[in-house]
Write a protein that holds these residues in place. Structure first.
Motif, mmCIF file in Angstrom:
data_model
loop_
_atom_site.group_PDB
_atom_site.id
_atom_site.type_symbol
_atom_site.label_atom_id
_atom_site.label_comp_id
_atom_site.label_asym_id
_atom_site.label_seq_id
_atom_site.Cartn_x
_atom_site.Cartn_y
_atom_site.Cartn_z
ATOM 1 N N TYR A 229 0.839 -1.210 0.000
ATOM 2 C CA TYR A 229 0.000 0.000 0.000
ATOM 3 C C TYR A 229 0.868 1.253 0.000
ATOM 4 N N ALA A 230 1.936 1.243 0.812
ATOM 5 C CA ALA A 230 2.817 2.413 0.874
ATOM 6 C C ALA A 230 3.503 2.661 -0.462
ATOM 7 N N PHE A 231 4.017 1.619 -1.091
ATOM 8 C CA PHE A 231 4.697 1.788 -2.380
ATOM 9 C C PHE A 231 3.722 2.197 -3.476
ATOM 10 N N SER A 232 2.461 1.807 -3.354
ATOM 11 C CA SER A 232 1.491 2.123 -4.392
ATOM 12 C C SER A 232 0.878 3.505 -4.229
ATOM 13 N N ARG A 233 0.632 3.940 -2.981
ATOM 14 C CA ARG A 233 -0.154 5.145 -2.762
ATOM 15 C C ARG A 233 0.653 6.334 -2.233
ATOM 16 N N MET A 234 1.684 6.085 -1.482
ATOM 17 C CA MET A 234 2.393 7.183 -0.823
ATOM 18 C C MET A 234 3.615 7.618 -1.630
ATOM 19 N N VAL A 242 13.618 1.934 -4.437
ATOM 20 C CA VAL A 242 13.881 1.094 -3.265
ATOM 21 C C VAL A 242 13.429 -0.344 -3.482
ATOM 22 N N LEU A 243 12.198 -0.529 -3.935
ATOM 23 C CA LEU A 243 11.668 -1.885 -4.087
ATOM 24 C C LEU A 243 12.438 -2.675 -5.143
ATOM 25 N N PHE A 291 9.422 -9.972 -3.327
ATOM 26 C CA PHE A 291 8.661 -10.348 -4.524
ATOM 27 C C PHE A 291 7.170 -10.150 -4.314
ATOM 28 N N ASN A 292 6.647 -10.588 -3.168
ATOM 29 C CA ASN A 292 5.211 -10.479 -2.924
ATOM 30 C C ASN A 292 4.771 -9.026 -2.772
ATOM 31 N N THR A 293 5.633 -8.176 -2.217
ATOM 32 C CA THR A 293 5.312 -6.749 -2.142
ATOM 33 C C THR A 293 5.196 -6.160 -3.539
ATOM 34 N N TRP A 294 6.132 -6.519 -4.387
ATOM 35 C CA TRP A 294 6.095 -6.049 -5.773
ATOM 36 C C TRP A 294 4.840 -6.558 -6.494
#
Length: 416
Positions: A229-234, A242-243, A291-294
């Protein structure tokens, strides 16, 4: 017009046949292992290929689930001892007899055994008298480590043997070091259905696998959902890099192989965390986070930010947005992450064999130990049944979540 329809029908038939052939090639190894598992005395080291099993039997599955395969049993028992007896100097000597014992699990009998008695010595009260033919009640500890093919006890021991005094009815214990019976290739033991279930090796390792996989899923979701959520929205410094850097770093670090394993082993031993199932779950979850965060970030990107903004206008916090807005809409992506994390925790072998002792090892390590002498001396029917039972939970989980996974992998979120 008829010619076009015929061509379309022929094309559809050819594509269907091709799809069936491809599926046959993909699933054939699974089918072959199934054939091996239901064929008694089957082997993999042969050029003979049988597609239809002869004398098919489910005995291998029954042995995996409810059979005794050399795991140690150490349980209290009650029973009777009988034989020729005599009393000398306050000691009761029982010879040329047998001991019949019963192990119970709660109200249910788990196993029965009968072993010969060549010499058993007990302290008895003064004034105790017995006939030459003696029978009395006993209790103690029954330890079993091996059963022979004919049902006799390969190796076992009866310890802490106590006898009910024939005259006074009180329990008396034999002299230290003398109140035991050693059993080698003699006697016999019989398991009830309850006993086979309780003492099954399979269920012990299954419990460890379920603990590992379940904790891995929970920990992975705990870290992945907020991070995605943070990487997608913030917006924050370095968000775009970073990712991807984290993903690349984990892939490069994975190439360190043995050096990384040695360092990890050393750290866990130093910290006193060796042979801890929850610790291994943290390691699995940490490895799956990048990987799952991505993956989940890509799914959340496809969900319109308007929903977030509307929730913010209504006074919702970021945690409330995640809980009440994001989670329901991103359920397919989350289910995909959960399945991947479960498979990773369920099938991992190297770390589990290195960082856990035998009592805490999962099914993946146990199945490997069944192949201790590859090519010779392996019960391939037993191994095939164990392997398919090991794969069954992953198959069931995938089938239950297949609709979510399909949309999660194709990023089928809501469109603006």
């Amino acid at each position: 017009m008829m010619g076009v329809r015929k061509r379309e029908a022929l094309r559809s038939l050819v594509l269907t046949a091709l799809a069936i052939f491809v599926m046959f090639i993909i699933l054939f190894p699974v089918y072959y292992i199934f054939i091996v598992s239901v064929t008694p005395g089957s082997t993999l080291a042969t050029t003979k290929l049988e597609l239809i099993p002869h004398n098919a039997s489910l005995d291998s599955y029954r042995e995996v689930l409810f059979g005794f395969r050399g795991s140690e049993i150490s349980e209290n028992f009650t029973g009777t001892i009988e034989g020729t007896a005599q009393i000398q100097n306050g000691k009761l000597y029982v010879t040329n007899g047998k001991l019949i014992g019963k192990v119970k699990y709660g109200p249910f009998t788990g196993l029965k055994f009968e072993v010969p008695v060549s010499k058993a010595v007990f302290e008895v009260g003064s004034g105790t008298t017995v006939n030459q033919k003696f029978s009395g009640k006993v209790r103690g500890l029954f330890v079993l480590t091996r059963i022979n093919e004919d049902g006799s006890i390969g190796f076992g021991i009866v310890r802490n043997l106590e006898l009910s005094d024939p005259a006074r009815g009180n329990l008396t214990e034999g002299p230290t070091g003398r109140n035991y019976i050693l059993i080698r290739n003699s006697g016999e033991v019989t398991f009830t259905r309850v006993g086979k279930f309780v003492n099954s090796v399979f269920f012990g390792y299954l419990k460890n696998s379920l603990i590992l996989a379940t904790l891995t899923v929970l920990l992975a979701l705990f870290f992945v959902v907020p991070a995605a959520y943070a990487f997608s929205r913030m917006k924050f410094f370095g968000r775009e890099h970073v990712l991807y850097f984290y993903l690349m770093f984990t892939q490069v670090a994975g190439g360190l192989g043995i050096a990384g394993l040695i360092a990890l082993y050393g750290m866990l031993v130093k910290l006193g965390l060796y042979d801890k199932l929850p610790v291994l779950s943290f390691i699995y979850a940490a490895g799956s986070v990048p990987f799952n965060t991505w993956l989940l970030k890509g799914y959340i990107d496809s969900i319109s930010p308007d929903f977030d903004e509307a929730a913010l206008v209504d006074g919702a916090s970021y945690l409330q947005i995640i809980r009440y807005v994001l989670l329901p809409m991103a359920l397919p992506g989350i289910a995909t992450v959960a399945i991947f994390a479960f498979i990773g925790g369920w099938t991992e072998f190297i770390l589990a064999s290195l960082l856990l002792t035998e009592k805490n090892q999962p099914l993946s390590v146990w199945i490997y130990t069944l192949m201790g002498g590859i090519g010779r001396g392996i019960d391939w029917s037993y191994f095939g049944a164990a392997a398919l039972l090991f794969a069954l939970p992953v198959f069931v989980a995938f089938m239950l979540a297949q609709n979510y996974i399909r949309s999660g992998l194709t990023i089928g979120g809501l469109k603006e």
